[in-house]
Scaffold this active site. Structure first.
Site, PDB file in Angstrom:
ATOM      1  N   HIS A  71       0.870  -1.173   0.000  1.00  0.00           N
ATOM      2  CA  HIS A  71       0.000   0.000   0.000  1.00  0.00           C
ATOM      3  C   HIS A  71       0.906   1.222   0.000  1.00  0.00           C
ATOM      4  CE1 HIS A  71      -3.122   2.817   0.544  1.00  0.00           C
ATOM      5  NE2 HIS A  71      -2.751   3.153   1.774  1.00  0.00           N
TER       6      HIS A  71
ATOM      7  N   ASP B 107       1.358   4.849   0.151  1.00  0.00           N
ATOM      8  CA  ASP B 107       1.030   6.245   0.424  1.00  0.00           C
ATOM      9  C   ASP B 107       2.127   7.092  -0.198  1.00  0.00           C
ATOM     10  OD1 ASP B 107      -1.285   5.820   2.240  1.00  0.00           O
ATOM     11  OD2 ASP B 107       0.225   4.816   3.455  1.00  0.00           O
TER      12      ASP B 107
ATOM     13  N   ASP C 274      -7.712   1.841   2.051  1.00  0.00           N
ATOM     14  CA  ASP C 274      -7.507   2.640   3.264  1.00  0.00           C
ATOM     15  C   ASP C 274      -8.269   3.950   3.235  1.00  0.00           C
ATOM     16  OD1 ASP C 274      -6.480   3.066   5.771  1.00  0.00           O
ATOM     17  OD2 ASP C 274      -4.555   3.842   5.088  1.00  0.00           O
TER      18      ASP C 274
ATOM     19  N   HIS D 265      -5.462   9.929   0.354  1.00  0.00           N
ATOM     20  CA  HIS D 265      -6.107  10.111   1.660  1.00  0.00           C
ATOM     21  C   HIS D 265      -5.176  10.694   2.717  1.00  0.00           C
ATOM     22  CE1 HIS D 265      -4.832   5.904   1.009  1.00  0.00           C
ATOM     23  NE2 HIS D 265      -4.327   6.002   2.205  1.00  0.00           N
TER      24      HIS D 265
END
Length: 922
Positions: A14, A16, A126, A352
């Protein structure tokens, strides 16, 4: 032996893009990860595939540093070893606009398509809550499933699953249904997207690992196909995974272990799902939790980020795209390449951990630059489109006013006819430097020009009351396509007036002229009706001694008292969550005398200025700093507010237009305090059990109370353009610009709408200590809100507030969108002086987009039905287009629509349906 269970291990990371490290530091780590992944895929045939986090921007970021790897990357993607798409970035769904969510999917698909394969997976690993219309958006993109990590389970620190059985679904598999009835298979990461991370190779460690993991998976799985996500946030590739799987196969011969992918896993799940799967509907916002880990207060972290995002999104989708579509109808090429660049630049701020304001300071400093870059491109597109249009509009109607007539185009890019006060800057008497005159002579000529007798007129020659402000000498320049830049001086004036009935998706032409006789015809009325009171045909506003407002809606006679009180509380939470300081009592302006004066008194607008000087604590006490450093979880902190006080000066300007049905509020303050939250309160006096908030392609009804599991004293919510509380015959809507957090607070007089204006905190939060001094938001801030009361007409039979309050909803949407203005000259043209590039009607329909498809060249228009009933949408075909098609969000033609007569379309729109209509160009 038949293997009854299958363990699907899906490798991923994941990613980010920026979070607890700045973007470029994460970027360096991404290059290392991708290099390792490619090497592993080349060397280990048993390492079957890797899921690249559902966002195609990872490919751009990698190839920016490693362009020589493009061919290798393409081969691995086309062969199914790396799975990409469907999104451009993994966005926060509630803080990005409806159209931004569509552009994200559209651009992600387009970028993935260049590699030949698109992962048809609704991937929301997420997101801090999930939008209710996600199933409909996914189905329109031919995606029949969604996987997500939040929204329907009780979670705690690090997303640990609670033993409290408060699930909306007893399984990790469920059906997720949008308000229109669109349905997808939903997969919840019940044990998070790291439940298969770092699988041991050593048999002893592997046995201990799998004994626990298999029990956890079995607890929630409804099928014999169990999902294990081999990865986590920024997780490096597990290069010995093939050996780890081999170990597991030997330890558990009755279970099948495979290095899988989502396509295969979902295929197997679909074949074996039971008949009793739960159906979850609409928004997934973690309401069945204790309320402490919903992450909803990211909606108020770094409010300045949200304001910039609202400005940028609106400028692209509600100004630049429609203007470019207007110009396209007038023969101008549509700048697809520029729009793609502007949208991508803006969407780089939409992940996010970025738009939520929950990263380290360096991340958000870089975001501000991206906001400006995207804005500058959008402004350039809008300016070019306006220039193209203005040159083709027939302004010869003003030729009778002589050479000093200054025509300008006022453009309404909203979906509804529009009236309102407008301020435009115009230039009088340009003198170009190329004329070779002495600068002193040029300046003197302009200074000597009299501004007496100037009057504003419409195309019928009717004089319009206006304010004229001398802006002095203005330097400007032209950038011709065929010659060097052309600088000039001009006399600049600022004209303020109330425009009336500018057509939806169209324009009106006005001119500043010099005619003393017309000026004599202007009335000099006033909206000021008493001491600090103003009134028009629809509303009256009285400012009390403490600066609060009493607003009366005159049709029904409903009175709303005590509006606009400021509330300040301590905040010892973090960028993710608000937590009021211990022992804290709210400081408010209620009952505290304010300084009040009339700021503006014209025939078209009145404004009253209110100044508060609020004494508030300077910060939290010193204990908070220790608690942060020692990683005391925010719910366990004991810090109170400091005894040291500072003055928070708040200047509020309240405005009412002559024909306005809303009361606009602009609030400016210079924040020097830390660890606090500032809100504005709007008591509705209405005793309602639910309320309505603007969200992604819908206006969902939300309950005002919390669930039994809720322990958090606060119950803040997300909004886009507005929140509304409705009674039987009236309602109060509060619109905002970039203020995405609100709360409905129960008071003795009914429900109060509380809008967060500022939240100042000093740390990121989550898994470590990351100081964020810039999240204290020190400095000057200006926020904008609008109070929109409405009454239900006596003759209406509608019971849905979204329908009988549709006028307020329309006003709230228009409040987001600036007018567009272009000065021009007196000249003939093929376009009339008043014109609309499309018209429509439809009760409870919200206009969302007008743009041009890059694939087909079709004019793309979009609406959505905010009611629970089927509605009729009637559309007038734009000129220069024929054949209309019902399309989807991917801008593909579906069914050809039959027209009523030669130009009129009638489309039946299901409840909550998002409908896209495309028009084929002649």
């Amino acid at each position: 032996m038949t293997q009854s269970k299958t363990v699907h291990i899906i490798s991923h990371t994941h990613w980010d893009r920026e979070w607890y490290l700045p973007y470029e530091k994460h970027h360096v780590l991404l290059i290392k990860l991708m290099d390792t992944l490619i090497q592993t895929l080349r060397q280990d045939d048993g390492y079957r595939s890797f899921h690249l986090d559902g966002q195609t921007i990872i490919l751009e970021d990698y190839l920016q540093i490693r362009p020589e790897m493009k061919e290798t990357l393409e081969q691995l993607i086309r062969s199914g070893r790396i799975h990409i798409g469907p999104w451009y970035i993994l966005q926060d769904e509630f803080l990005t606009s409806s159209e931004a969510n569509v552009r994200n999917l559209l651009i992600g698909h387009r970028d993935a398509k260049t590699y030949g394969v698109i992962s048809k997976l609704g991937y929301f690993p997420d997101s801090f809550g999930n939008m209710g219309q996600a199933p409909q958006l996914l189905r329109q993109a031919d995606i029949e499933n969604a996987v997500f990590g939040r929204g329907v389970k009780p979670t705690g620190f690090n997303n640990e699953v609670s033993e409290v059985q408060a699930y909306e679904s007893p399984y990790s598999e469920m059906f997720w249904e949008a308000p229109d009835g669109s349905k997808v298979l939903g997969i919840l990461f019940a044990n998070w997207y790291s439940n298969g991370n770092e699988i041991p190779v050593n048999p002893e460690a592997a046995s201990k690992y799998w004994d626990q993991k298999l029990v956890e998976a079995a607890r929630y799985a409804s099928t014999p196909h169990w999902l294990f996500m081999n990865g986590c946030d920024h997780q490096p590739v597990q290069t010995d995974l093939t050996d780890a799987i081999s170990t597991a196969e030997k330890l558990y011969p009755d279970i099948r272990f495979i290095h899988s992918n989502f396509e295969d896993y979902l295929s197997d799940v679909n074949r074996t799902i039971p008949s009793d799967l739960s159906i979850i509907r609409g928004e997934l916002r973690s309401q069945h939790t204790d309320g402490w880990s919903t992450l909803v207060n990211t909606a108020s972290s770094r409010v300045y980020i949200k304001q910039k995002n609202q400005e940028g999104q609106t400028l692209l989708e509600k100004v630049a795209e429609p203007l470019a579509a207007f110009a396209y109808q007038a023969g101008c090429p549509y700048p697809h390449h520029l729009f793609t660049y502007a949208w991508k630049t803006l969407m780089q701020n939409h992940p996010h951990d970025s738009i939520c304001g929950c990263s380290v300071d360096e991340v958000h400093a870089e975001m501000m630059t991206r906001f400006e870059k995207s804005k500058h491109v959008a402004e350039s597109i809008a300016a070019d489109s306006l220039t193209w249009l203005a040159e083709r509009v027939d302004t010869s109607v003003f030729s009778g006013y002589g050479k000093e007539a200054v025509p300008f185009l006022l453009t309404n890019t909203t979906g509804w006819e529009r009236s309102g006060t407008v301020t435009v800057q115009l230039e009088l008497n340009r003198i170009y430097f190329r004329d070779g005159r002495d600068f002193r002579d040029m300046r003197q000529d302009l200074k000597d020009k009299s501004l007496d007798d100037y009057v504003l007129v419409d195309v019928d020659g009717k004089p319009i009351p206006c304010g004229l402000e001398d802006m002095g000498i203005h330097f400007g320049y032209d950038l011709p396509d065929d010659k060097f830049r052309q600088p000039y001086f001009a006399r600049a004036v600022r004209v303020t007036f109330e425009a009336a009935n500018v057509p939806a998706l169209g324009y009106k032409t006005y001119a500043l002229t010099r005619d003393a006789s017309l000026k004599l015809l202007l009335s000099q009325t006033s909206l000021i009706v008493g001491t600090y009171a103003m009134e028009n045909e629809y509303l009256s506003v009285q400012v009390a001694d403490d600066g609060s407002l009493t607003v009366t809606e005159k049709l029904e006679g409903t009175v709303y008292k005590g509006l606009g009180v400021y509330e300040n509380t301590g905040d010892i939470g973090n960028e993710y969550m608000y937590r009021q300081a211990c022992g804290d009592t709210a400081v408010t302006t209620r009952g505290v005398p304010a300084s009040i004066r009339i700021q503006e008194d014209t025939p078209f607008r009145a404004s009253i200025e209110i100044v508060h000087e609020l004494e508030i604590p300077a910060s939290a006490e010193d204990l908070l700093d220790t608690e942060r450093k020692e990683l005391v979880w925010f719910t366990q902190r004991k810090s109170a507010r400091s005894d040291t006080k500072i003055t928070l000066k708040i200047t509020t300007v309240v405005s009412l237009d002559k024909n306005g049905k809303r009361v606009d509020i602009a609030s400016t303050f210079n924040n020097h305090a830390k660890d606090h939250r500032l809100r504005m309160l709007f008591p509705t006096g209405l005793d309602a059990a639910t309320h309505y908030a603007d969200s992604i392609f819908e206006v969902p009804e939300r309950i005002n109370t919390t669930t039994a599991e809720w322990k958090n004293p606060s119950n803040c919510q997300h909004q886009q353009a507005f929140v509304m509380v409705a009674g039987a015959r009236q309602g109060l809507t509060i619109a905002n610009r970039g203020l995405n957090e609100y709360e409905i607070v129960r008071e003795d007089s009914g429900q109060t709408i509380a809008i967060t204006l500022l939240r100042a905190v000093g740390e990121l939060g989550d898994w470590g200590y990351f100081p964020t001094p810039e999240a204290q938001c020190i400095g000057e801030h200006t926020v904008h809100l609008s109070v929109i009361p409405y009454a239900v007409p006596v003759e209406t039979n509608e019971v849905d507030p979204r329908v009988h309050g549709s006028g307020a909803i329309q006003a709230a949407h228009q409040y987001q969108i600036p007018w567009s203005v272009k000065q021009t000259e007196v000249h003939p043209g093929e376009l009339p002086p008043i014109y609309a590039f499309g018209s429509w009607e439809g009760q409870a329909m919200v206009f969302s987009a007008m743009k041009v498809s890059e694939e087909t060249g079709d004019m793309i228009t979009r609406w959505y039905n905010i009611s629970a009933q089927e509605r009729a949408l009637k559309i007038e075909l734009p000129e220069k287009f024929h054949h209309a098609y019902k399309s989807d969000i991917m801008e593909r033609r579906l069914d050809r629509l039959q027209q009523e007569g030669s130009e009129r379309l009638s489309v039946s729109v299901r409840p909550a349906e998002i409908v896209t209509i495309s028009f084929e160009q002649l």
